[in-house]
Design an enzyme around this catalytic site. Structure first.
Site, PDB file in Angstrom:
ATOM      1  N   LYS A  78       0.776  -1.219   0.055  1.00 21.44           N
ATOM      2  CA  LYS A  78       0.259   0.144  -0.077  1.00 21.44           C
ATOM      3  C   LYS A  78       0.833   1.473   0.088  1.00 21.44           C
ATOM      4  O   LYS A  78       1.798   1.122   0.679  1.00 21.44           O
ATOM      5  CB  LYS A  78      -0.872  -0.028   1.446  1.00 21.44           C
ATOM      6  CG  LYS A  78      -1.934   1.035   1.268  1.00 21.44           C
ATOM      7  CD  LYS A  78      -2.756   0.840   2.665  1.00 21.44           C
ATOM      8  CE  LYS A  78      -3.779   1.987   2.764  1.00 21.44           C
ATOM      9  NZ  LYS A  78      -4.587   1.645   3.864  1.00 21.44           N
ATOM     10  N   SER A 153      -9.961   1.360   3.051  1.00 17.74           N
ATOM     11  CA  SER A 153      -8.910   2.255   2.134  1.00 17.74           C
ATOM     12  C   SER A 153      -7.883   1.313   1.439  1.00 17.74           C
ATOM     13  O   SER A 153      -7.266   1.972   0.584  1.00 17.74           O
ATOM     14  CB  SER A 153      -8.348   3.184   2.845  1.00 17.74           C
ATOM     15  OG  SER A 153      -7.601   2.668   4.084  1.00 17.74           O
ATOM     16  N   SER A 177      -9.840  -1.099   7.228  1.00 18.54           N
ATOM     17  CA  SER A 177      -9.166  -1.075   5.837  1.00 18.54           C
ATOM     18  C   SER A 177      -8.403  -2.321   5.220  1.00 18.54           C
ATOM     19  O   SER A 177      -8.150  -2.089   3.920  1.00 18.54           O
ATOM     20  CB  SER A 177      -8.409   0.391   5.804  1.00 18.54           C
ATOM     21  OG  SER A 177      -9.179   1.212   5.626  1.00 18.54           O
TER      22      SER A 177
END
Ligand code: GLN
Length: 477
Positions: A78, A153, A177
């Site tokens: 990420k 997310s 997330s």
């Protein structure tokens, strides 16, 4: 069609290393898949040449019998975690041109274990969101159904694994997330106990909530990644000095004598009936393996969303004060005074959701409101944690839905932030209490969308969650 189907590290370890099954070959297939489905928009950057070079190096190492824990494990990261010399954008315009100066501890550990980092994944800006739509480089699509959100997310990290762009990935979980996108994309996502994994080199959203954790095709691979990235780190004072078990060794299929709690507050009318049905089937299956179930109560559940959004926005408003245009990141060109430069840089650099949270966080921390909101939410946080500690006196873990619905349509909730926030209703309490939790796939709904179910464990007991998840997966196969 796409040239690799879902492929796990066990598949890799069980194959004979020849030219077809070399690490190079695997990396090339993943790179090809990424190219074929560029529209998914899972990455902020792909490290084409470097992953190929690393794959060749790994093939050589393996030939000389020099195998490390994650040799040949292809992983995406990420874009909120630092990799030395690489762009670190947090999917924000404010960090568009920022390059990391050092490796996060998790990255150092992955590199030491010879994992191959294939690229950085797209996400909601600064990890704020539940749909992957708050990214400055555009939304990520759900690879299972491109009209749907992949969740957020950690949208790109979940999509990368589900679309066979990588074998696993790292995401972060502040309020769901990792688990919610894992559920929406039909893969495994594990949020470790707060303090299990070092946050050094992770860009802070809400520091007392954030944890880095793995996405994978199965719980064995999630366990492998966790085992490498977990452990005490002198560079993170909140990382715990507690030994990291050999998870795989203890994933032995034996679930006898386990007692799982079903929190009644998580099974009310807002839960989609197909998800409920899927959970009932899972319960029957686990009973057949010797697991006992009891109903439990977490009485403060109704306060989780408000407490979460007060505390995380407060922490975010403070953490994000550092993006001032002076030290790093975007600097506005249209300013005459220093103050104008601060204001304009932030106004131009941050997206709407981030601004909304900074405003809310600044408000709840301001004198006059601090006691009424921030301090009260801290007290509620303690009560929520106590609810869990009380039920864990009688059960080994809890089983709940991951989300109230399966993946929703792109654009469906972007106009209504409150509705968006409610999609985290089953995940945020875990972060308020600092507990570990895993989302595992549990079949599909009538529209062929994956259903996720969540197991919540005692502090530092990721082991029990992984063991149960492993048994559930083997049944699916
Ligand atoms: N969806 C939640 C939020 O927007 C959780 C985000 C996260 O876990 N990073 O705050």
């Amino acid at each position: 069609m796409h040239s690799v189907s879902s492929y796990s590290y066990d598949d890799f370890l069980n194959q004979t290393p020849d030219n077809n099954n070399s690490v190079l070959n695997i990396v090339e297939k993943y790179l090809k898949n990424i190219e074929l489905r560029k529209n998914i928009n899972a990455f902020t950057e792909v490290y084409n040449e470097e992953s190929i070079a690393n794959a060749k190096k790994t093939d050589q190492e393996l030939k000389s019998n020099n195998k490390k824990k994650l040799s040949g494990f292809v992983i995406a990261v990420k874009d909120i975690i630092s990799i030395e010399g690489k762009k670190l954008t947090c999917a924000s315009k404010i960090l568009k041109d920022f390059t990391s100066l050092y490796d996060a501890t998790v990255i150092k550990k992955l590199k030491d274990a010879d994992a191959i980092i294939i690229g950085k994944t797209n996400c909601d800006e600064f990890a704020m969101g539940s749909s992957g739509e708050n990214s400055s480089i555009g939304k990520t699509l759900n690879p299972v159904n491109e009209a749907k959100v992949p969740g957020g997310s950690s949208s790109g990290s979940a999509a990368a694994v589900a679309a066979n762009f990588s074998m696993g990935s790292l995401g972060t979980d502040t309020g769901g997330s990792i688990r919610q996108p894992a559920g929406f994309c039909g893969i495994v996502g594990l949020k470790p106990t707060y303090g299990r994994v070092s946050r050094y080199g992770l860009v802070a959203f809400a520091s007392s909530f954030d944890q880095i954790g793995p996405f994978a095709n199965n719980s064995r691979d999630a366990a492998r990644i966790l085992e490498v990235i977990a452990g005490h780190d002198p560079l993170d004072s909140t990382s715990a000095n507690i030994p990291v078990p050999n998870y795989l060794e203890k994933m032995n299929g034996d679930l006898k004598n386990l007692k799982i709690g079903l929190p009644k507050e998580y099974f009310d009318d807002s839960l989609n009936p197909e998800i409920k049905k899927s959970i009932e089937l899972k319960i029957e299956f686990l009973k057949s393996k010797g697991v006992k179930f009891v109903e439990v109560s977490l009485p403060h559940t109704e306060y989780t969303i408000p407490a979460y959004y007060i505390l995380t926005t407060a922490e975010a408003s403070s953490n994000l004060a550092r993006y001032d245009g002076a030290r790093y990141g975007h600097r506005s060109k249209n300013s005459n005074t220093m103050e104008e430069m601060f204001v304009n840089s932030r106004s131009e650099g941050f997206g709407n959701e981030v601004k909304r949270r900074i405003m809310l966080g600044t408000y709840v921390l301001s004198s006059g409101y601090y006691d009424a909101y921030y301090k009260k939410a801290q007290k509620v946080r303690r009560l929520i944690q106590k609810d869990f500690l009380d039920v864990f006196k009688n059960v080994d873990c809890l089983l709940t839905p991951t989300s109230p619905t399966t993946a929703f349509n792109l654009g469906e909730k972007t106009k209504n932030p409150l509705e968006m926030y409610l999609s985290d209703i089953y995940t945020v309490s875990v972060n308020l209490a600092g507990l570990p939790a895993i989302s595992i796939p549990s079949g599909k709904d009538k529209n062929n969308l994956p259903i996720g179910i969540q197991l919540i464990g005692k502090h530092f007991d990721e082991q029990t969650l992984l063991k149960i998840a492993d048994v559930c997966e083997n049944n699916l196969n």
